[in-house]
Scaffold this motif. Structure first.
Motif, PDB file in Angstrom:
ATOM      1  N   VAL A  94      -0.640  -8.086   8.814  1.00  0.00           N
ATOM      2  CA  VAL A  94      -1.653  -7.589   7.887  1.00  0.00           C
ATOM      3  C   VAL A  94      -1.182  -6.309   7.211  1.00  0.00           C
ATOM      4  O   VAL A  94      -0.346  -5.577   7.751  1.00  0.00           O
ATOM      5  CB  VAL A  94      -3.002  -7.322   8.599  1.00  0.00           C
ATOM      6  N   VAL A  95      -1.727  -6.079   6.022  1.00  0.00           N
ATOM      7  CA  VAL A  95      -1.474  -4.841   5.266  1.00  0.00           C
ATOM      8  C   VAL A  95      -2.834  -4.333   4.798  1.00  0.00           C
ATOM      9  O   VAL A  95      -3.819  -5.085   4.803  1.00  0.00           O
ATOM     10  CB  VAL A  95      -0.544  -5.099   4.056  1.00  0.00           C
ATOM     11  N   PRO A  96      -2.923  -3.069   4.393  1.00  0.00           N
ATOM     12  CA  PRO A  96      -4.207  -2.569   3.871  1.00  0.00           C
ATOM     13  C   PRO A  96      -4.676  -3.432   2.701  1.00  0.00           C
ATOM     14  O   PRO A  96      -3.855  -3.938   1.928  1.00  0.00           O
ATOM     15  CB  PRO A  96      -3.868  -1.146   3.425  1.00  0.00           C
ATOM     16  N   SER A  97      -5.984  -3.605   2.589  1.00  0.00           N
ATOM     17  CA  SER A  97      -6.525  -4.482   1.548  1.00  0.00           C
ATOM     18  C   SER A  97      -6.176  -4.005   0.140  1.00  0.00           C
ATOM     19  O   SER A  97      -6.141  -4.798  -0.799  1.00  0.00           O
ATOM     20  CB  SER A  97      -8.045  -4.602   1.696  1.00  0.00           C
ATOM     21  N   ASP A  98      -5.896  -2.714  -0.009  1.00  0.00           N
ATOM     22  CA  ASP A  98      -5.530  -2.176  -1.321  1.00  0.00           C
ATOM     23  C   ASP A  98      -4.030  -1.907  -1.441  1.00  0.00           C
ATOM     24  O   ASP A  98      -3.591  -1.131  -2.303  1.00  0.00           O
ATOM     25  CB  ASP A  98      -6.318  -0.898  -1.617  1.00  0.00           C
ATOM     26  N   ALA A  99      -3.227  -2.529  -0.578  1.00  0.00           N
ATOM     27  CA  ALA A  99      -1.781  -2.288  -0.578  1.00  0.00           C
ATOM     28  C   ALA A  99      -1.151  -2.673  -1.916  1.00  0.00           C
ATOM     29  O   ALA A  99      -1.473  -3.716  -2.500  1.00  0.00           O
ATOM     30  CB  ALA A  99      -1.133  -3.062   0.559  1.00  0.00           C
ATOM     31  N   LYS A 100      -0.245  -1.846  -2.381  1.00  0.00           N
ATOM     32  CA  LYS A 100       0.467  -2.121  -3.634  1.00  0.00           C
ATOM     33  C   LYS A 100       1.808  -2.797  -3.378  1.00  0.00           C
ATOM     34  O   LYS A 100       2.321  -3.530  -4.231  1.00  0.00           O
ATOM     35  CB  LYS A 100       0.705  -0.804  -4.394  1.00  0.00           C
ATOM     36  N   THR A 101       2.378  -2.543  -2.202  1.00  0.00           N
ATOM     37  CA  THR A 101       3.679  -3.122  -1.871  1.00  0.00           C
ATOM     38  C   THR A 101       3.535  -4.596  -1.536  1.00  0.00           C
ATOM     39  O   THR A 101       2.644  -4.986  -0.777  1.00  0.00           O
ATOM     40  CB  THR A 101       4.305  -2.387  -0.668  1.00  0.00           C
ATOM     41  N   SER A 102       4.401  -5.411  -2.067  1.00  0.00           N
ATOM     42  CA  SER A 102       4.372  -6.846  -1.798  1.00  0.00           C
ATOM     43  C   SER A 102       5.095  -7.136  -0.479  1.00  0.00           C
ATOM     44  O   SER A 102       6.273  -6.830  -0.315  1.00  0.00           O
ATOM     45  CB  SER A 102       5.043  -7.602  -2.945  1.00  0.00           C
ATOM     46  N   VAL A 103       4.354  -7.692   0.461  1.00  0.00           N
ATOM     47  CA  VAL A 103       4.925  -8.093   1.749  1.00  0.00           C
ATOM     48  C   VAL A 103       4.549  -9.557   1.952  1.00  0.00           C
ATOM     49  O   VAL A 103       3.414  -9.874   2.298  1.00  0.00           O
ATOM     50  CB  VAL A 103       4.378  -7.242   2.912  1.00  0.00           C
ATOM     51  N   ALA A 104       5.515 -10.455   1.716  1.00  0.00           N
ATOM     52  CA  ALA A 104       5.228 -11.884   1.768  1.00  0.00           C
ATOM     53  C   ALA A 104       5.981 -12.612   2.881  1.00  0.00           C
ATOM     54  O   ALA A 104       5.729 -13.786   3.139  1.00  0.00           O
ATOM     55  CB  ALA A 104       5.547 -12.526   0.424  1.00  0.00           C
TER      56      ALA A 104
END
Length: 285
Positions: free
Chosen positions: A142-152
């Motif tokens: 999971v990442v923060p809901s407002d994350a700008k970094t793309s983690v796929a």
């Protein structure tokens, strides 16, 4: 005997008979009163002995990832069983295992890994024949809901923009151990050591990501679904780590064997399973 003496004798006899009858009447009334008083006293005594059923407090040591589902199940169960109080001890499965080994009070144990149940079974700390796999889960990042970094993908955790990656302590938190397995499978365990932040349980990992103290974190799907502050970046390849199984067992040292068994059985019932699946768990085939 003259008529006067005869009359006196008859009068005396009549008076004696009247006194005797009056005495018997009083005696009967006294006995009746005493009987009524005794009955009333007996009634009061019986009422005082009708004490409410004693409340039984069951302590459930359970993996932190089960918090929301178990709290919902508890409300329904306690409503149907007013004499039962369910007290949950949530934490990392490894820490809970150690507590049971050291004699901490517990009636049931729900682990997020067979690794932490097996030693208790081998040490005969779990009741024989009362242990089984209850649920399954899957690992996600999971990442923060407002994350700008793309983690796929797991490889994206190496990006410079991803400065902190949270995982549970592998030695005591099953989710952390699964995460370590996945990272080792991808040959990223050592390269990511400098940015890894370890947590005491999977819920703390979630909290780190929610608060921005970590840019990504390994949690179960069930945890990710509970928080609007995070979003699932990707599902970890299930081939990269051991199957996530949740065994349940009755602790042999329980002082409430019947009540513990009743709740153990209820957790395997359809109503309980409906709640578990609502929170993202899956049922073993």
């Amino acid at each position: 005997m003259d008529a006067r003496k005869k009359s006196s004798i008859i009068l005396c006899v009549l008076v004696a008979m009247m006194l005797l009858v009056a005495g018997c009447g009083n005696s009967s009334e006294s006995k009746a009163d005493n009987s009524a008083s005794g009955a009333a006293a007996g009634s009061d005594t019986n009422t005082s002995n009708d004490t409410p059923t004693e409340k039984v407090d069951l302590t459930i040591s359970a993996a932190a990832s089960m918090t929301d589902a178990l709290n919902e199940i508890a409300k329904t169960y306690e409503k149907a069983h007013p004499n039962i109080q369910l007290s949950f001890n949530f934490g990392g499965s490894g820490a809970l295992q150690k507590q049971i080994e050291q004699g901490a009070p517990a009636d049931l144990f729900l682990s997020a890994s067979t690794k932490n149940m097996k030693p208790l079974v081998e040490q005969q700390l779990i009741e024989e024949g009362q242990e089984k796999t209850l649920l399954k889960n899957e690992l996600v990042v999971v990442v923060p809901s407002d994350a700008k970094t793309s983690v796929a993908s797991i490889g994206d955790l190496s990006k410079a923009e991803v400065k902190k990656v949270a995982i549970g302590i592998p030695e005591s938190v099953p989710a952390g151990n699964y995460a370590k397995e996945a990272l080792m499978s991808s040959k990223l365990w050592e390269p990511l050591q400098s940015k890894t932040v370890q947590a005491k349980d999977v819920r703390q990992v979630l909290q780190y990501v929610e608060t921005g103290n970590a840019d990504a974190g390994f949690v179960y799907k069930t945890d990710a679904l509970t928080s609007p502050k995070v979003k699932i970046a990707f599902t970890v390849d299930p081939k990269a780590y051991s199957a996530v199984e949740y065994p349940i067992g009755i602790v042999k040292a329980t002082k409430h064997a019947k009540e513990a068994e009743d709740f153990y059985n209820y957790l395997q019932s359809q109503p309980a399973m409906d709640v578990f699946t609502k929170y993202g768990f899956t049922v073993p085939e």
